[in-house]
Design a protein around this motif. Structure first.
Motif, mmCIF file in Angstrom:
data_model
loop_
_atom_site.group_PDB
_atom_site.id
_atom_site.type_symbol
_atom_site.label_atom_id
_atom_site.label_comp_id
_atom_site.label_asym_id
_atom_site.label_seq_id
_atom_site.Cartn_x
_atom_site.Cartn_y
_atom_site.Cartn_z
ATOM 1 N N GLU A 280 6.789 2.576 1.582
ATOM 2 C CA GLU A 280 7.879 3.684 1.668
ATOM 3 C C GLU A 280 9.154 3.150 2.055
ATOM 4 N N PRO A 296 -0.759 8.285 3.092
ATOM 5 C CA PRO A 296 0.291 7.471 3.310
ATOM 6 C C PRO A 296 0.946 7.672 4.772
ATOM 7 N N ILE A 306 -0.768 -1.364 1.226
ATOM 8 C CA ILE A 306 -0.486 0.153 1.254
ATOM 9 C C ILE A 306 -1.556 0.804 0.162
ATOM 10 N N GLY A 311 -4.266 -0.064 5.322
ATOM 11 C CA GLY A 311 -3.127 -0.847 5.189
ATOM 12 C C GLY A 311 -3.018 -2.287 5.544
#
Length: 550
Positions: A280, A296, A306, A311
């Protein structure tokens, strides 16, 4: 859209073709299963039991001519006058006769321009499928059947260049279009769930950003940064390295100045660098997710991986694999050796199709594995290409590798009475194939658990057509599949090797049947896949199998 459940892999489909009343038509597009797929005999018997078969290729390959020149013609298993399959052959344009893209294992799309016009009736895949879609829509135009709605509602209005669909316009639609403006979107982040955008495949979204064919870029490396970001286009979003957030430390600074990919720009409040950030863009390195966050938002500013739900990098796969979570050693489905690591012989969740037309050689702990004492594998030659349709037709390549051969060690040659450049044949429970002998110390024997294990190797490029012809090596190999995506597990197997040429015609079937009897092979051979802990359950035999061949 209909939901597809169960095993619909290539090999299951071929068995359904053999069994009848399930598969009636088959498209082969640049594939030659009569030569290039495991258990070529099964492939050809399946194709001989169709209503129709469409073959698109550069030349008249074995999968288009099996009805008149397959090995089963000689054995009497296929009779030309009685073969029910109607074959439609469409001459295909080669890669230099059409524009389009190549995609390689780096995920890079590289555009190629058309070099020459195709000759005669040769046409591209785009032409074939565009025409197929157009004609299906025309045929169903008056249909009120609900199942025909997906075809009738299909957007199929591509621009054309002569009678060919424009490959550039097809790529635009794969990229994605903003239906309000008619222009291409710049990436998958621009795609909407409200019907205002349409995209053929989200991972390729961005390849036509700004109405420019990004795959056609050819900026010289002297005019680019260190990761050649303006040569072609890499999915997704032209990222050259996936998970590149991991190239920076938890504070967002590159671990290495020489190899830096992306980093956090504190002043701009975003990730930047020599590659498209796989993260991001505005999430700072020290972001910590709030309690109860999901998606997310639940990934921290240092969670670089991601696509994983936490993660983090995973050393194992706790979900998604039938044979996870950690890799370990299993013997192949057919092996002359007991698994020396532990009691489980082979992959306990492999797909074994126990049926008379797909027999397995016995492997420990089953009896009689010594009937097929040698390890066999097949591979490729530099001078030939896969199933050989493109290379066996070319005089200079056919001259460089003019004949099928089998490589054995000097020790195995002495053991079996094989002489360099003489004939020999290799046999499994499926069939026997003949080839010239090449005695070489490349095929070194292995000493395992106090035993000498010999290896046998053959290239698999030959068939019944072309300037150089030979037996189909893949006929030796049975169908056993991995449990996840049903690709071929049987890339290593067992065999026997004997001097001289193989029997011909019905005598070949008798010869193979003799080996099966010696090895005690039935439809249950190889189907006891759980060999540890005293399990005796037989799995993966086919229900109501066809009659046992004699």
């Amino acid at each position: 859209m209909p939901r597809i459940n169960g095993d619909h892999g290539t090999y299951r489909t071929v068995m359904d073709m053999v069994d009848g009343n399930k598969v009636f038509g088959y498209f082969l597009l640049g594939q030659n299963p009569a030569v290039g797929s495991a258990h070529g005999r099964l492939q050809r018997l399946g194709m001989a039991n169709l209503d129709w078969l469409v073959v698109r290729d550069l030349t008249m390959i074995e999968s288009a001519t099996f009805w008149k020149d397959a090995p089963e013609i000689e054995t009497g298993e296929i009779v030309t006058e009685q073969c029910r399959t109607e074959v439609f052959f469409f001459p295909a344009a080669s890669h230099v006769e059409k524009a389009g893209t190549f995609t390689q294992t780096q995920r890079m799309l590289q555009w190629r321009d058309q070099a020459v016009e195709p000759s005669g009736d040769q046409r591209s895949e785009l032409w074939f499928f565009h025409q197929l879609g157009v004609r299906l829509k025309e045929r169903l135009a008056d249909s009120t059947d609900e199942r025909d709605r997906p075809i009738l509602d299909l957007a199929w209005d591509y621009e054309t260049e002569g009678d060919e669909p424009s490959p550039s316009d097809v790529l635009r639609h794969i990229n994605g279009i903003d239906l309000r403006t008619g222009r291409t979107v710049d990436g998958y982040l621009d795609l909407k769930a409200d019907g205002s955008t349409a995209c053929g495949c989200w991972i390729y979204s961005g390849v036509y950003a700004g109405e420019t064919n990004q795959a056609r870029r050819r900026t010289p490396r002297f005019e680019m940064g260190p990761y050649d970001a303006e040569w072609g286009w890499t999915w997704p979003l032209n990222r050259r390295v996936l998970y590149n957030r991991a190239s920076a430390d938890p504070d967002g600074r590159p671990w290495s100045e020489q190899k830096k990919l992306v980093w956090w720009d504190e002043e701009a409040g975003e990730w930047t660098g020599n590659d498209t950030p796989d993260f991001e863009r505005n999430k700072p390195p020290h972001y910590r997710p709030p309690e109860g966050a999901s998606g997310p938002e639940a990934l921290g500013g240092s969670d670089a991986f991601i696509m994983m739900r936490d993660g983090k990098a995973w050393l194992f796969a706790p979900a998604g694999l039938a044979d996870g979570p950690l890799p370990t050693h299993y013997e192949p489905h057919e092996s002359p050796m007991r698994n020396l690591l532990y009691g489980q012989q082979g992959n306990p969740v492999r797909k074994v199709y126990g049926r008379p037309d797909n027999p397995s050689n016995p492997a420990p702990p089953e009896a009689h594995s010594a009937v097929f004492p040698y390890v066999f594998t097949a591979a490729r030659l530099t001078e030939h290409h896969t199933a050989g349709a493109m290379s066996r037709q070319l005089p200079y390549l056919a001259e460089l590798q003019p004949e099928l051969f089998v490589e054995v060690s000097p020790e195995l040659a002495a053991e079996r009475g094989l002489r360099h450049l003489d004939w020999a044949h290799v046999i499994t429970s499926r069939t026997a194939v003949e080839a010239r002998v090449v005695v070489t110390d490349r095929m070194a024997p292995l000493r395992l658990d106090g035993r000498i294990i010999h290896q046998v190797w053959m290239p698999y490029h030959w068939g019944s057509t072309g300037l150089t012809k030979g037996d189909v090596v893949n006929d030796l190999i049975g169908v056993v599949c991995d449990p996840n995506v049903f690709i071929q597990e049987s890339k290593v197997l067992t065999c026997d090797v004997r001097p001289g040429r193989r029997p011909r015609g019905p005598a070949l079937l008798d010869y193979v049947a003799h080996y099966r009897r010696r090895a005690g092979i039935t439809t249950e051979t190889g189907t006891r896949i759980a060999t540890a802990g005293g399990h005796t359950l037989r799995a993966h035999t086919e229900p109501e199998p066809p009659e046992e061949p004699t």
